[in-house]
Scaffold this motif. Structure first.
Motif, PDB file in Angstrom:
ATOM      1  N   SER A   7      -4.782   8.522  -2.242  1.00 34.16           N
ATOM      2  CA  SER A   7      -5.826   8.236  -1.231  1.00 34.16           C
ATOM      3  C   SER A   7      -5.182   6.864  -0.435  1.00 34.16           C
ATOM      4  O   SER A   7      -4.798   5.828  -1.246  1.00 34.16           O
ATOM      5  CB  SER A   7      -7.143   7.906  -1.706  1.00 34.16           C
ATOM      6  N   ASP A   8      -5.667   6.567   0.656  1.00 33.82           N
ATOM      7  CA  ASP A   8      -5.297   5.371   1.278  1.00 33.82           C
ATOM      8  C   ASP A   8      -6.680   4.186   1.019  1.00 33.82           C
ATOM      9  O   ASP A   8      -7.286   4.686   0.264  1.00 33.82           O
ATOM     10  CB  ASP A   8      -5.418   5.526   2.835  1.00 33.82           C
ATOM     11  N   THR A  14      -4.349  11.373   1.456  1.00 32.75           N
ATOM     12  CA  THR A  14      -3.136  11.269   2.350  1.00 32.75           C
ATOM     13  C   THR A  14      -1.945  12.119   1.898  1.00 32.75           C
ATOM     14  O   THR A  14      -1.135  12.376   2.220  1.00 32.75           O
ATOM     15  CB  THR A  14      -2.605   9.925   2.432  1.00 32.75           C
ATOM     16  N   GLU A  57      -0.473   9.093  11.827  1.00 37.38           N
ATOM     17  CA  GLU A  57      -1.309   7.884  11.086  1.00 37.38           C
ATOM     18  C   GLU A  57      -2.433   7.603  12.222  1.00 37.38           C
ATOM     19  O   GLU A  57      -3.507   7.293  11.801  1.00 37.38           O
ATOM     20  CB  GLU A  57      -0.520   6.740  11.250  1.00 37.38           C
ATOM     21  N   PRO A  60      -6.433   9.859  10.910  1.00 36.69           N
ATOM     22  CA  PRO A  60      -6.514   9.901   9.644  1.00 36.69           C
ATOM     23  C   PRO A  60      -7.458  11.190   9.156  1.00 36.69           C
ATOM     24  O   PRO A  60      -7.114  11.477   7.758  1.00 36.69           O
ATOM     25  CB  PRO A  60      -7.200   8.524   9.297  1.00 36.69           C
TER      26      PRO A  60
END
Length: 83
Positions: A7-8, A14, A57, A60
């Motif tokens: 994960s971000d 992600t 990007e 998201p």
């Protein structure tokens, strides 16, 4: 399937990591998927690749389905340039 999610910093998933044994089963079950995964991105110019990443990007919440559609479209465009 035993998967791990990456994960971000906002908690958005992600990436996915799957054990190699399960990946090998997927390759056996879905013949041809290996070509899709292992085709070199090197066919893209650096600018195209950077733009492709930038587009991903910016979105998201892009679903895997939309990502795959965009990838297929880009791949077809690049393949049409190969003599």
């Amino acid at each position: 399937m035993n998967v791990q999610y990456i994960s971000d910093n906002l908690g958005n998933k992600t990436a996915v990591v799957i054990p190699i044994t399960q990946w090998k089963r997927i390759l056996q079950k879905y013949k041809g998927v290996e070509k899709e995964v292992e085709e070199p991105i090197a066919e893209m110019s650096q600018e195209e690749f950077v733009q492709w990443i930038a587009d991903a990007e910016k979105s998201p919440t892009m679903s895997l389905e939309i990502f795959n559609e965009k990838w297929e479209k880009k791949k077809q465009q690049l393949q049409s340039l190969i003599p």
